[in-house]
Structures are given as structure tokens and as C-alpha cells.
Design a protein around this motif. Structure first.
Motif, PDB file in Angstrom:
ATOM      1  N   ASP A  52       0.827  -1.201   0.000  1.00 62.58           N
ATOM      2  CA  ASP A  52       0.000   0.000   0.000  1.00 62.58           C
ATOM      3  C   ASP A  52       0.869   1.261   0.000  1.00 62.58           C
ATOM      4  OD1 ASP A  52      -2.529   1.531   0.345  1.00 62.58           O
ATOM      5  OD2 ASP A  52      -1.639   1.995   2.306  1.00 62.58           O
ATOM      6  N   ARG A  56       0.988   4.137  -2.939  1.00 66.02           N
ATOM      7  CA  ARG A  56       0.664   5.542  -2.673  1.00 66.02           C
ATOM      8  C   ARG A  56       1.818   6.489  -2.949  1.00 66.02           C
ATOM      9  NH1 ARG A  56      -2.052   5.896   3.124  1.00 66.02           N
ATOM     10  NH2 ARG A  56       0.147   5.654   3.561  1.00 66.02           N
ATOM     11  N   ASP A  59       4.133   4.664  -6.845  1.00 66.77           N
ATOM     12  CA  ASP A  59       3.422   4.144  -8.025  1.00 66.77           C
ATOM     13  C   ASP A  59       3.864   2.737  -8.394  1.00 66.77           C
ATOM     14  OD1 ASP A  59       1.849   6.455  -8.363  1.00 66.77           O
ATOM     15  OD2 ASP A  59       3.499   7.454  -9.409  1.00 66.77           O
TER      16      ASP A  59
END
Length: 70
Positions: A52, A56, A59
Motif C-alpha cells: 500500500d 501511494r 506508483d
């Protein structure tokens, strides 16, 4: 020189699988910084969280071993 190391354990598997994990991480950071001063936060978490963070901030849709920010 002063080095401040904050070890945050988000995934308890780190504590279960690595003896004295906070102390080991702190000593490794201090050794790596040598005679430089600084503040470092180390987050020990799981692949889903790292994936995650990579998505964020970089990329990339995959977990990595290390994710660093200045």
C-alpha cells in the motif's frame, strides 16, 4: 553525535520471529549512521502495508524489502 531511533512494530510476527527485534534494529541503525546525528523511524510491518505504501508514494503495486523517505 546523537541518534534517535524509533522502532514501530505494526506486525507482531516481527517480535515473535526475531529475538530482541527493537534492540537489534536500533543497534543496526546506529552502526549504519556511524558518527552522524539524526532521527530514524523504522516500521516493521507486513507485505500488504508495504505494498500500500509503495502504491501511494512510488506508483509501484508490489511490496519491497525497504521503503525510505528523506
Amino acid at each position: 553525535m546523537t541518534v534517535v531511533v524509533d522502532v514501530e512494530i505494526e506486525d507482531e510476527a516481527w517480535s515473535r520471529d526475531v529475538a530482541d527485534v527493537e534492540d537489534r534494529v536500533s543497534r543496526a541503525v546506529i552502526a549504519a549512521l556511524g558518527d552522524r546525528a539524526g532521527s530514524v523511524v523504522v516500521l516493521l510491518t507486513d507485505d500488504a502495508t508495504v505494498r500500500d505504501l509503495n502504491a501511494r508514494f512510488r506508483d509501484k503495486d508490489a511490496p519491497t524489502n525497504v521503503l525510505s523517505f528523506p
